[in-house]
Design an enzyme around this catalytic site. Structure first.
Site, PDB file in Angstrom:
ATOM      1  N   GLY A  29       0.813  -1.213   0.000  1.00 35.98           N
ATOM      2  CA  GLY A  29       0.000   0.000   0.000  1.00 35.98           C
ATOM      3  C   GLY A  29       0.842   1.255   0.000  1.00 35.98           C
ATOM      4  O   GLY A  29       0.569   2.203   0.738  1.00 35.98           O
ATOM      5  N   ALA A  30       1.875   1.294  -0.844  1.00 34.75           N
ATOM      6  CA  ALA A  30       2.826   2.405  -0.808  1.00 34.75           C
ATOM      7  C   ALA A  30       2.712   3.345  -2.007  1.00 34.75           C
ATOM      8  O   ALA A  30       3.603   4.151  -2.241  1.00 34.75           O
ATOM      9  CB  ALA A  30       4.255   1.864  -0.720  1.00 34.75           C
ATOM     10  N   SER A  31       1.636   3.264  -2.751  1.00 32.86           N
ATOM     11  CA  SER A  31       1.520   4.140  -3.906  1.00 32.86           C
ATOM     12  C   SER A  31       1.119   5.558  -3.515  1.00 32.86           C
ATOM     13  O   SER A  31       1.225   6.490  -4.302  1.00 32.86           O
ATOM     14  CB  SER A  31       0.509   3.569  -4.904  1.00 32.86           C
ATOM     15  N   ARG A  32       0.646   5.737  -2.262  1.00 37.16           N
ATOM     16  CA  ARG A  32       0.260   7.070  -1.802  1.00 37.16           C
ATOM     17  C   ARG A  32       0.144   7.052  -0.282  1.00 37.16           C
ATOM     18  O   ARG A  32       0.304   6.015   0.361  1.00 37.16           O
ATOM     19  CB  ARG A  32      -1.077   7.486  -2.419  1.00 37.16           C
ATOM     20  N   GLY A  33      -0.134   8.199   0.294  1.00 46.15           N
ATOM     21  CA  GLY A  33      -0.409   8.312   1.723  1.00 46.15           C
ATOM     22  C   GLY A  33       0.716   7.868   2.639  1.00 46.15           C
ATOM     23  O   GLY A  33       1.893   8.159   2.395  1.00 46.15           O
ATOM     24  N   LYS A  43      -1.883  -1.358  -5.658  1.00 44.46           N
ATOM     25  CA  LYS A  43      -2.698  -1.500  -6.860  1.00 44.46           C
ATOM     26  C   LYS A  43      -1.974  -0.925  -8.064  1.00 44.46           C
ATOM     27  O   LYS A  43      -2.119  -1.375  -9.184  1.00 44.46           O
ATOM     28  CB  LYS A  43      -4.036  -0.770  -6.673  1.00 44.46           C
ATOM     29  N   TYR A  49     -14.840  -3.713  10.562  1.00 48.62           N
ATOM     30  CA  TYR A  49     -13.551  -3.047  10.339  1.00 48.62           C
ATOM     31  C   TYR A  49     -12.622  -3.240  11.534  1.00 48.62           C
ATOM     32  O   TYR A  49     -11.431  -3.537  11.372  1.00 48.62           O
ATOM     33  CB  TYR A  49     -13.749  -1.557  10.079  1.00 48.62           C
TER      34      TYR A  49
END
Length: 385
Positions: free
Chosen positions: A17-21, A42, A135
């Site tokens: 999950g390192a494409s943003r944020g 993604k 969640y």
């Protein structure tokens, strides 16, 4: 902000999950040291400043794994579809487990060897389950892997969790909180700095649920406005932390809910009589030390029913530790409710805390990870009790 030291130069950091944020911020922080960055997200196109995509690995070497990828839906049970439930379980719980499992053989060969899950402390306060049960369970799955894998790979791989004290401004935060939330958030840089601090620690630093602000204070950071989107503006507390009970309870009351963790002001209690409970606490006090307090860093409150019962506390945050009758000077991290007979049995080793909890004899509120730390401490004291 925490300066780069270059200690991660040449290390390979695998981040989901390192494409943003948050994931991207951690990647950029490590890349400044000269670390090789492999991202799984993604996004399949290479990033201009980060090496690797979901299809690449750095010569089969991994020194650090960051499990950041997460799916979120703050919906109640009836409003959470099966598809969304499956997504959260697959990304948060299953994804973290399988990614860790795939990386562990490579991490075992590393001198650095860290797994860092971006997940919260295990807080069993019902308020965190009531509105978004699915969640919470999916996210806590990531945290439970910290407990299990830290023990399983002790001495080989450091396994820890990191969570923000306040809301962090990301695309997901804006989607959930709307445009007005931005001024109440901190930048992703605070998580990147906290993660960087953890990466530099030895493998013996394991099984911890780290809060970003706390570890940075230990690093000498004193002024946190540098991380604020709008310096001086009130900040939104993050989920799963009870450090702001007044703020959270007011927010719940405004929505028509009754906060289940709101407590009445403590009333003066009579001086306790001597007995088995007092004797147990006296022995516990004699067993305390600076090392135990530093290793635990928690305050425990015991609500005991029966003869010689009442409210007692075990303070393992103050220097040398302390015990006493009544309320502690600071808010307790863990509240344990049980009978005095079961309390004495538990501390003398005749009743296992896990069995007491599972059988309903022991009720726990607060940070479950710190409750488990107390069980380890009890095992050390059993011989004297």
């Amino acid at each position: 902000m925490l300066p780069n030291t270059g200690r991660l130069a040449g290390c390979t950091v695998f981040i989901t999950g390192a494409s943003r944020g948050i994931g991207k911020a951690i990647a950029l922080k490590a890349a400044k040291d000269g670390a090789n960055i492999v991202i799984a997200a993604k996004t399949a196109q290479p990033h201009s400043k980060l090496l690797g995509t979901i299809y690449t690995a750095a010569e089969e070497r991994i020194d650090i794994l960051v499990n950041n990828a997460s799916a979120i839906s703050l919906t109640n049970t009836l409003d959470t579809s099966t598809k969304i439930m499956d997504l959260m379980m697959n990304v948060n719980t299953r994804g973290t487990y399988l990614t860790s499992k795939a990386c562990i053989p490579y991490l075992k060969k590393s001198k650095v060897a860290h797994i860092l899950n971006i997940s919260p402390p295990l807080n069993l306060n019902p308020v965190w389950f009531k509105e978004h049960c699915a969640y919470t369970i999916a996210k806590y799955g990531m945290s439970m892997y910290v407990l299990g894998m830290a023990e399983e790979f002790k001495g080989e791989i450091a396994v820890n969790a990191l969570w923000p004290k306040t809301a962090i401004y990301t695309a997901a935060t804006e989607m959930l909180g709307g445009p007005g939330i931005k001024s109440q958030c901190r930048k992703v840089d605070i998580i990147a700095d906290a993660a960087y601090s953890i990466f530099q620690k030895p493998k013996s630093f394991t099984g911890n649920f780290v809060i970003d602000e706390n570890i940075l204070k230990a690093e000498g950071i004193q002024h946190f406005d540098i991380y604020a989107i709008k310096p001086g503006h009130p900040l939104q507390p993050d989920l799963f932390l009870d450090e702001y009970p007044e703020a959270v309870s007011k927010k719940m009351e405004s929505a028509g809910a009754v906060p289940e963790f709101k407590e009445e002001k403590p009333q003066p209690q009579p001086k306790p009589r001597s007995g088995a409970v007092e004797k147990t606490f006296r022995i516990v006090k004699d067993s305390l030390s600076d090392d135990i307090a530093k290793a635990t860093q928690a305050i425990y409150l015991f609500e005991l029913s029966g003869k010689d019962g009442g409210t007692w506390f075990l303070d393992l945050k103050s220097k040398g530790g302390n015990v006493g009758y009544g309320e502690p000077s600071e808010q307790a991290d863990v509240v344990m409710s049980m009978s005095t007979d079961d309390f004495v049995k538990m501390f003398s080793g005749k009743l296992k805390p896990t069995m007491a909890f599972m059988s309903g004899k022991l009720k726990i509120k607060g940070n479950m990870a710190l409750a488990i730390k107390l069980e380890k401490l009890m095992n050390q004291m059993n011989a004297r009790l």
